[in-house]
Design an enzyme around this catalytic site. Structure first.
Site, short mmCIF file in Angstrom:
data_model
loop_
_atom_site.label_atom_id
_atom_site.label_comp_id
_atom_site.label_asym_id
_atom_site.label_seq_id
_atom_site.Cartn_x
_atom_site.Cartn_y
_atom_site.Cartn_z
N ARG A 171 37.27 -15.40 50.90
CA ARG A 171 36.03 -15.92 52.20
C ARG A 171 35.14 -15.08 52.53
NH1 ARG A 171 37.36 -13.93 58.06
NH2 ARG A 171 36.91 -16.14 59.61
N SER A 192 42.48 -26.68 58.19
CA SER A 192 43.20 -25.82 59.33
C SER A 192 43.40 -26.93 60.47
CB SER A 192 42.36 -24.54 59.83
OG SER A 192 41.86 -23.68 58.73
N LYS A 230 40.08 -12.94 63.23
CA LYS A 230 39.13 -14.38 63.81
C LYS A 230 39.43 -14.34 65.41
CE LYS A 230 38.10 -18.68 62.27
NZ LYS A 230 38.51 -20.50 61.82
#
Length: 214
Positions: free
Chosen positions: A42, A111, A140
């Site tokens: 990521r 997700s 996040k």
């Protein structure tokens, strides 16, 4: 490489926040030595050329350890790098479009936060679902929390494997027992630890116990 639920037991998502002079490659290898079963790369800040170079290096590392390697969001870059698959969010490429671009032989993770999103993702070609945030998370900032009841309902309404993500640590992992998930996705619980390998080893033991309801 296709996705089997055993590959999702301890799913580690990379983050450069805690490198502190180390390389991401070294940190990923420590996690793999500790028993991580899947790696997601990521990256939000790297330029494309650097990202691609890093992706190829970590792909080779994951192959050495025979662990699936997926890239977050970047479908085209994943294809270019020869990754095993991609993980997309609700705001990224739509699951059906991602599946069409990837072909049938790549892993597609999606997700989701609701049962409806989960059912739709499965119908559109997802191989597994990431559900969260199941606990508050600093990784996040815009993450919506998903209740245990919703997590359990998602597991009951799809036939593909489900992993929980978001704020999971050795201190709260057993609160997920009985939900129906086949594993956990973590960032700081592995990569923010001083001893990454040991952190992964310990978390894997706990993940097995949690999944088996021990």
């Amino acid at each position: 490489m296709k996705c089997v639920k055993e590959d999702l037991l301890l799913y580690a998502v990379t983050d450069r926040t805690w490198l502190e002079g180390d390389t991401l490659y070294n940190q990923v290898e420590k996690a793999l030595k500790g028993g991580v079963t899947c790696i997601q790369l990521r990256e939000k800040q790297l330029d494309r050329e650097t990202f691609l170079k890093e992706a190829v290096e970590i792909r080779e590392l994951c192959r050495k350890y025979q662990v699936p390697f997926v890239i977050n969001d970047e479908v085209e870059l994943a294809l270019q790098a020869g990754a095993d698959g991609v993980h997309v969010g609700q705001k990224d490429m739509e699951a059906g479009n991602a599946r069409a671009r990837l072909g049938s032989d790549k892993i597609l993770g999606v997700s989701v936060q609701t049962v409806d999103q989960a059912i739709q993702a499965e119908q559109r070609g997802a191989d597994y679902l990431g559900v969260g945030a199941v606990f508050p998370t600093a990784s996040k900032e815009d993450a919506t929390e998903v209740s245990f009841e919703t997590l359990k309902a998602i597991c009951q309404n799809v036939t593909i494997p489900v992993v929980a993500i978001g704020g999971i640590s050795k201190n709260n992992i057993f609160r997920l027992s009985g939900s129906g998930i086949c594993g956990i996705a973590v960032i700081s619980a592995v990569f923010a630890q001083k001893d990454i390998m040991t952190a992964a080893e310990e978390l894997k033991v706990q993940a097995i116990q949690m999944v088996n309801g021990e």
